[in-house]
Design an enzyme around this catalytic site. Structure first.
Site, mmCIF file in Angstrom:
data_model
loop_
_atom_site.group_PDB
_atom_site.id
_atom_site.type_symbol
_atom_site.label_atom_id
_atom_site.label_comp_id
_atom_site.label_asym_id
_atom_site.label_seq_id
_atom_site.Cartn_x
_atom_site.Cartn_y
_atom_site.Cartn_z
ATOM 1 N N HIS A 47 0.833 -1.209 0.000
ATOM 2 C CA HIS A 47 0.000 0.000 0.000
ATOM 3 C C HIS A 47 0.864 1.255 0.000
ATOM 4 O O HIS A 47 1.719 1.427 0.871
ATOM 5 C CB HIS A 47 -0.904 -0.003 1.234
ATOM 6 C CG HIS A 47 -1.879 1.130 1.264
ATOM 7 N ND1 HIS A 47 -1.907 2.062 2.259
ATOM 8 C CD2 HIS A 47 -2.843 1.492 0.388
ATOM 9 C CE1 HIS A 47 -2.854 2.935 2.016
ATOM 10 N NE2 HIS A 47 -3.434 2.619 0.884
ATOM 11 N N HIS A 100 -8.920 7.993 -4.171
ATOM 12 C CA HIS A 100 -8.950 6.540 -4.326
ATOM 13 C C HIS A 100 -10.074 6.089 -5.252
ATOM 14 O O HIS A 100 -9.959 5.059 -5.915
ATOM 15 C CB HIS A 100 -9.153 5.858 -2.966
ATOM 16 C CG HIS A 100 -7.918 5.797 -2.118
ATOM 17 N ND1 HIS A 100 -7.454 6.866 -1.412
ATOM 18 C CD2 HIS A 100 -7.060 4.779 -1.876
ATOM 19 C CE1 HIS A 100 -6.361 6.507 -0.756
ATOM 20 N NE2 HIS A 100 -6.090 5.261 -1.018
ATOM 21 N N ARG A 120 -3.276 25.067 -1.830
ATOM 22 C CA ARG A 120 -2.732 23.709 -1.908
ATOM 23 C C ARG A 120 -2.905 23.053 -0.546
ATOM 24 O O ARG A 120 -2.190 23.357 0.414
ATOM 25 C CB ARG A 120 -1.246 23.747 -2.293
ATOM 26 C CG ARG A 120 -0.567 22.359 -2.301
ATOM 27 C CD ARG A 120 -1.175 21.460 -3.363
ATOM 28 N NE ARG A 120 -0.471 20.192 -3.531
ATOM 29 C CZ ARG A 120 -0.977 19.003 -3.195
ATOM 30 N NH1 ARG A 120 -2.170 18.930 -2.610
ATOM 31 N NH2 ARG A 120 -0.305 17.895 -3.425
ATOM 32 N N CYS A 168 3.869 26.389 -5.910
ATOM 33 C CA CYS A 168 3.814 24.939 -5.730
ATOM 34 C C CYS A 168 4.845 24.280 -6.638
ATOM 35 O O CYS A 168 5.086 24.728 -7.767
ATOM 36 C CB CYS A 168 2.414 24.433 -6.063
ATOM 37 S SG CYS A 168 2.222 22.640 -5.934
ATOM 38 N N TYR A 184 7.934 15.504 -3.729
ATOM 39 C CA TYR A 184 8.595 16.796 -3.966
ATOM 40 C C TYR A 184 10.103 16.627 -4.150
ATOM 41 O O TYR A 184 10.914 17.264 -3.484
ATOM 42 C CB TYR A 184 8.265 17.776 -2.833
ATOM 43 C CG TYR A 184 6.786 18.061 -2.729
ATOM 44 C CD1 TYR A 184 6.095 18.614 -3.796
ATOM 45 C CD2 TYR A 184 6.077 17.748 -1.573
ATOM 46 C CE1 TYR A 184 4.732 18.854 -3.716
ATOM 47 C CE2 TYR A 184 4.702 17.995 -1.488
ATOM 48 C CZ TYR A 184 4.052 18.533 -2.572
ATOM 49 O OH TYR A 184 2.694 18.776 -2.493
#
Length: 544
Positions: A117, A142, A216, A263, A399
């Site tokens: 997972h 999901h 964000r 971002c 990131y």
């Protein structure tokens, strides 16, 4: 809880044997010609070919019988799924008893998937023996076809129709208390909320109005009380920790700075057009500028007893937004930056002269000038100095940038440094791609910014795809050397070449270290779609 494609490859290896029958069933039962095997035509024109032809025919007939029998078994299984009660499902809640979950009326044995997972085994184990719905409500991403396709491989049966779901399964929407947002924002995801202003509004003002500042969020927005809020600043060994109220922060010298936040995924949609990436499809608006005010982080750390040290150290931030496991959003920056007064890192409590809006971190957030937005932790509840960077998922497993050759099967997040300072960037906000402009003269507007306090010294604009260039006029505040924390807005008024029916407008910025944007996406493409700063291109039509 990012879902990585590396996991999908491992998943398919883990379940290859059990998935073969289902694929066979799909092919045998399908009426889609594209799924039917393509066989060469059989010719029996000569005696020599007849035995071979009959052998092939026999083989095909045998295969057909096998497929028909398998088709019959598949259809029988579909008609008669195994029925379980919720009590039976609850008994499968550990590796010893196997781990079952439900979604709707279906039952799944996910034992083999737990360790695969992407969000970690502990998060999936929260649903062991029970429904997935409460957790999919928190992570709505999901609920997508490819996720359901993965889950379907683990189906073992269905819930008894008579077994009604108990009321305890009716969970509240974790996003129900999110704040109201401005209708002009272009929404990239609702849960969690992520949105950007339209380009034509983005550069109307040097300072972005709070309601249309890009948002964000990684988790539901916490609703915090300013009276009970406390910031936990962990002291060094031998010193006491600080627990600071908002009023306590007001006692530190108030520092104000204008800072652009961007971002890491800004302009990701352009990378996606080149080759698919994983992440929100930001356009050019995941960037905004505000005047921030608050206490300098270096002052607060000094009050707690911290000082620069010779060994490497990091300041770790933990937000008060969290998932069902209690895992909070977290990030870190080097201690050297945090303790440097010239770096002007803030524990901010004001945004454009007002208390922080909830979407932007009320009551206190971190502002790290010149650094990627992911390190500007909102709703900050804890600050500590550690020998290593934050162990947060968003620091260690997201990131980061990689070579175009790296894919989800080969990526090693430990091999790349976390993004801190961002590269030089610019984009066109007017005219918009696909727009029609008048002949005669065209006005082109946009923004430019570079990370690390590097000033933008020039923006070049082309009307013919980069064959010829003109220098744009820079607007906005003058930038301080090595402390150019905010963007430069720019514009160019240029004659439209006679007879042109279309323009391919391009812009590129140059900073004071003479860093310049790459001309195409190809050499900077990466699987997460971050650091997208190729020349920005807009195609417009010209009316006579």
């Amino acid at each position: 809880m990012l879902r990585h494609r590396a996991v999908i490859s491992r998943l398919r290896q883990a379940c290859r044997l059990q998935s073969v029958p289902s694929r066979l069933c799909i092919q045998a039962c399908s009426t889609n010609d594209s799924l039917q095997p393509q066989c060469p035509s059989l010719a029996f024109s000569g005696d020599n070919s007849s035995p071979r032809g009959w052998r092939v025919m026999g083989t095909l007939l045998g295969l057909g019988a096998v497929l028909a029998y398998h088709d019959h078994r598949c259809r029988a299984a579909e008609k008669s799924p195994h029925i379980y009660t919720r009590e039976e499902v609850r008994s499968h809640s550990s590796p010893e008893t196997r781990i079952w979950v439900t979604l709707g009326c279906e039952v799944f044995d996910v034992t083999e998937f737990v360790d695969l997972h992407p969000g970690g085994a502990s998060k999936l184990m929260l649903a062991a023996g029970g429904p997935l719905e409460p957790f999919w409500a928190l992570y709505a991403v999901h609920d997508q076809p490819h996720v359901r396709e993965i889950l379907a491989q683990y189906k073992v049966g269905e819930l008894s129709p008579e077994d009604k779901a108990p009321s305890t399964l009716q969970t509240s929407d974790p996003y129900a208390d999110d704040p109201i947002r401005h209708p002009a924002l272009k929404v990239n995801s609702q849960r969690p909320f992520n949105a950007e202003p339209p380009p034509e509004l983005l550069t109307e003002n040097y300072i972005t109005p709070n309601p249309i500042f890009f948002t964000r969020n990684h988790l539901p927005v916490p609703n915090l009380d300013r009276e009970t809020y406390r910031l936990h600043v962990v002291g060094p060994p031998g010193c006491q920790s600080l627990f600071l109220s908002l009023d306590d922060l007001y006692q530190f010298p108030k520092h104000e700075i204008t800072v652009t936040l961007q971002c890491a995924g800004n302009r990701r949609s352009e990378m996606t057009r080149f080759k698919e990436v994983k992440g929100l499809a930001w356009n050019t608006g995941a960037i905004s500028t505000a005047c921030w005010a608050g206490a300098r982080l270096c002052d607060v750390l000094a009050k707690a007893g911290h000082q620069l040290c010779e060994t490497e150290a990091h300041v770790c931030f933990e937000g008060l937004d969290s998932d069902p496991t209690g895992t909070a959003y977290g990030a870190s920056i080097p201690l050297a930056r945090a303790m440097d007064p010239e770096a002007e890192v803030l524990l901010a409590y004001e945004m454009n002269g007002q208390p922080l809006p909830r979407d932007h971190g009320f009551p206190v957030r971190v502002v790290v000038p010149g650094v990627v937005g992911a390190r500007h932790v909102k709703w900050v509840g804890k600050v500590s100095v550690e020998p290593e960077e934050s162990y947060s998922h968003w620091q260690r497993r997201d990131y980061k940038g990689f070579s175009p050759s790296v894919d989800w099967d080969t990526v090693d997040f430990d091999s790349a440094p976390s993004i801190q300072e961002l590269p030089v960037q610019s984009a066109i906000t007017e005219p918009k791609d696909g727009e029609t402009v008048q002949s005669g003269e065209v006005t082109i507007k946009g923004y430019a910014w570079s990370g690390g306090g590097r000033a933008v010294v020039r923006v070049d604009v082309s009307l013919d795809g980069g064959l010829t260039w003109q220098v744009a006029e820079l607007d906005g505040e003058e930038q301080r050397p090595r402390k150019a924390w905010a963007w430069r807005l720019w514009q160019l008024q240029a004659p439209v070449p006679a007879g042109k029916k279309e323009l391919n407008i391009v812009c590129k910025a140059v900073d004071d270290s003479y860093n310049v944007q790459p001309d195409t996406v190809a050499p900077i493409w990466n699987l997460r779609g971050v650091l997208s700063n190729a020349w920005h291109r807009v195609h417009v039509r010209v009316t006579p």
